[in-house]
Design a protein around this motif. Sequence first.
Motif, PDB file in Angstrom:
ATOM      1  N   UNK A 138       0.821  -1.218   0.000  1.00 18.33           N
ATOM      2  CA  UNK A 138       0.000   0.000   0.000  1.00 18.33           C
ATOM      3  C   UNK A 138       0.852   1.265   0.000  1.00 18.33           C
ATOM      4  N   UNK A 139       1.803   1.358   0.928  1.00 16.76           N
ATOM      5  CA  UNK A 139       2.603   2.572   1.037  1.00 16.76           C
ATOM      6  C   UNK A 139       3.400   2.848  -0.224  1.00 16.76           C
ATOM      7  N   UNK A 140       3.938   1.785  -0.854  1.00 15.68           N
ATOM      8  CA  UNK A 140       4.724   1.955  -2.076  1.00 15.68           C
ATOM      9  C   UNK A 140       3.861   2.478  -3.209  1.00 15.68           C
ATOM     10  N   UNK A 141       2.661   1.932  -3.353  1.00 14.84           N
ATOM     11  CA  UNK A 141       1.762   2.350  -4.428  1.00 14.84           C
ATOM     12  C   UNK A 141       1.399   3.827  -4.288  1.00 14.84           C
ATOM     13  N   UNK A 142       1.010   4.229  -3.083  1.00 17.07           N
ATOM     14  CA  UNK A 142       0.582   5.613  -2.881  1.00 17.07           C
ATOM     15  C   UNK A 142       1.771   6.565  -3.037  1.00 17.07           C
ATOM     16  N   UNK A 143       2.952   6.155  -2.560  1.00 15.45           N
ATOM     17  CA  UNK A 143       4.138   7.008  -2.719  1.00 15.45           C
ATOM     18  C   UNK A 143       4.437   7.251  -4.196  1.00 15.45           C
ATOM     19  N   UNK A 144       4.314   6.209  -5.014  1.00 12.36           N
ATOM     20  CA  UNK A 144       4.556   6.389  -6.456  1.00 12.36           C
ATOM     21  C   UNK A 144       3.552   7.354  -7.057  1.00 12.36           C
ATOM     22  N   UNK A 145       2.296   7.209  -6.641  1.00 11.53           N
ATOM     23  CA  UNK A 145       1.268   8.081  -7.194  1.00 11.53           C
ATOM     24  C   UNK A 145       1.525   9.539  -6.831  1.00 11.53           C
TER      25      UNK A 145
END
Length: 861
Positions: free
Chosen positions: A819-826
């Motif tokens: 979750x954290x990785x996905x949102x950080x990329x966005x």
Amino acid sequence: MNTALDFSEIDAGMLAEVGGKAANLGELTRAGLPVPPGWVLTTEAYRQVAVGLETSGEGLAERARRHLLEASVPATVHETIVKAYTALGDDVPVAVRSSATAEDLPFASFAGQQDTFLNVVGADAVADAVRRCWASLWTDRAVAYRESNGIDHAAVRLAVVVQTMVDARVSGVMFTANPVTGRRREAVIDAAPGLGEAVVSGAVNPDRFTVHGGEILERRAGDKRLAVRALPGGGTERVEATGDAPGEELCLTDAEVLALTELGTRVEDHYGTPQDTEWAIDHDGRLWLTQARPITTLYPLPDDPRPGLRAYFSFNVAQGVMGPLTPMGASALKAVASGGAGMFGHGPADPLDGPAFMTESGQRLWVDLTTAVRSKAGRVIMPRMLQLGEARTGPVVDQLVTDPRLSLAYTSRRPVIRGLRRFAGRIHAPSRVLLALTRPRKALAYTARVGEVTDRRLRLPADATPEQRLDHAQRVLVNAFPFIVSIMPIVITGYGLFALSSRLSGVPLGDMQDVLRSVPHNPTTEMDLELWDLSTRVEPEPFRKEPVAELVRRYRAGTLPPIAQREITKFLDTYGHRGVAEIDLGVPRWSEEPGHILGVIANYLRMDADAGLAPAALFANGARKAETAIARVAAEAGRKGRWRAAVVRFALGRTRMYAGLRELPKFYVVKSLAGVRRSLLQVGEHLVGLGVLDTARDVFFLDLREARAALGGGDLRGLVAERREAHERESRRRHVPRMLLSDGTEPEALATPAADGALTGTAASAGTVTGLARVVMDPMGAHLEPGEILVCPSTDPGWTPLFLTAGGLVMEMGGSMSHGAVVAREYGIPAVVGVADATHRITTGQEITVNGAAGTITLPS
């Protein structure tokens, strides 16, 4: 009341009277174990001396110590000390030890928090040592330790143990389970010449022995350059070893090591739990046990009756929820998991039991990976899945497959293929993939329709009975996953096309991360952006001036300024089902406790952010960078063939359209959990009316079966109080393993540590940023200045409002698709995840550099 008791008169049930240490020594004496004789001055004596002691306020520790050192000791107490000491013999050397009622407990050992005085000789010296023991209940370290463990100062009393000294040739400590790896029945012994104080205090490098199954696995000589020895007439001295290599010869023989291990086994068997013991061997070769306490740092084992070694993975870690689950929260997740297991043909007979692969320990859920670890297909599939969601666990699994106890047992791939076919059929995967490829509008419309149907399924008549509400709750939970997960073929299509584009263009996936910036249709990023936008529209004055508690009071009273009142209500109508640790339906939602959201708005309004750095502007800039990245990748593909460029443009367009939907299934599942929570609160109100519970929220400290049984009446208030206390205790646990073996071993503890100063993890979001670190363990009330780098254990959507002002992200948990990785990329912020012990190795205010492409964090030298 007798203020002095012989060890033989004491048992484990006398904690309030004699304290933890004395209760253990009495229990060991009565069990026939070799304990040096002694007695205890009970807590009644302390109570008499501590009359008038204030246990709160500034300077508490110092004031309390002074009171106890200066207060007069009643004559009867002094006479008791003299009489009991004299009964041991003429001027017998004794150890005088503190024994607090909050000491050597199953959940907190308090080892070393109070004082011990060795080789005390003479009645007056013993009386003086007793007084100093009383005062040591109020050392700064003891006060801080009690506060960190949630123990009320006013409730603690101190007894004092007076125990005959052992003239030790060699002494030390022994753990009956390995305190580092957690492996049960693996004794670890530290030993040094002289009194055990040298080992316990850390003043010497002792010899170390490790024993398992009657075999000595390790013999490691320490330097043993210091020994603590008793002086004639009282007191101790520290004696430096002489010679060039004083520590080469081991101070215990193999026979003594095995005898100690056998003694440790007897102690553990008596208590039924691993023990931290202190021991001594006198000059006649006799072995003595001078203390035993529970090892409180070990993670509890799953209660699994199945034979053989089993490997468990933490469901909590995977979900970014490090704290314990409420009983109702765990019960609900088991029901949800039962529905998921049924899609593969492995659902349990009773959904409330949870699937066979899920178990509970430490008030957290664990997934049994043993079958996967021991199967040919599992060894291929599992590491790839873990690399995406929990990268640090992948190498641990690779290590496990080399353990002969987890050798390959399942070679056929048919059960896996059969299960996958069944699952794909249940979610209509082929037709939904085709829909995603050919009719994107219909695919997106389907995902919205899932949400609408989810909302309808949550509706219940206002006059539904408690029985009907529990029936409805079980239906919703068991059916939530099978229905909501039908979105995933669309999501997987997007990521599959992303991988295809990499293959067609020759551009590595790591170099294509900009494609995934600012993707649409992600409910979590939409929520965060809406919250920021809301903060720009509300009246700022109360948020800049008033504390969060007052903002909450005004919001609930409807007296915030009109725009703020209206817009916050509207936001919570849409997103109020969310919260921190939201997978636990026993945890309040933002709609119930809006303090977190109001605090975030207040933090936003206190910032002086440049307009160009506003999240909406950054999000729009990220979308432009994504289009540029698509053009770049397509151009690379075009060099290999014109048709490839067209396919890549098409594929990456679909990727951006569907990638954000990854968060949608969880969004709907959490909405289902929140709906069930609302209904269960009404069941709780009914149980309050029956006198079963004190408050409606107490229902979350029952499970679904217990809630149904409680409708018949009874009184569960005592049970709830016990569980609430245990939950609060468990929430203070500082370390939760990501993997755990059934023998207690934490596999990651066996891994070779990284080089000094090296912080590496999984590259999660490209870019490099240098800034000040902000270590945050709990997002509630956390404040992050623009550009600070957020360092945290893990994240769920309750954390993501902090991402809007973060310059970078470092997480201890997670993989490239967590979750954290996905949102950080966005959001376009550099991120590295799966960084071991990041929250301990990085400190707030430290300047660090995060390289999100290389997966590294550089600390100042």
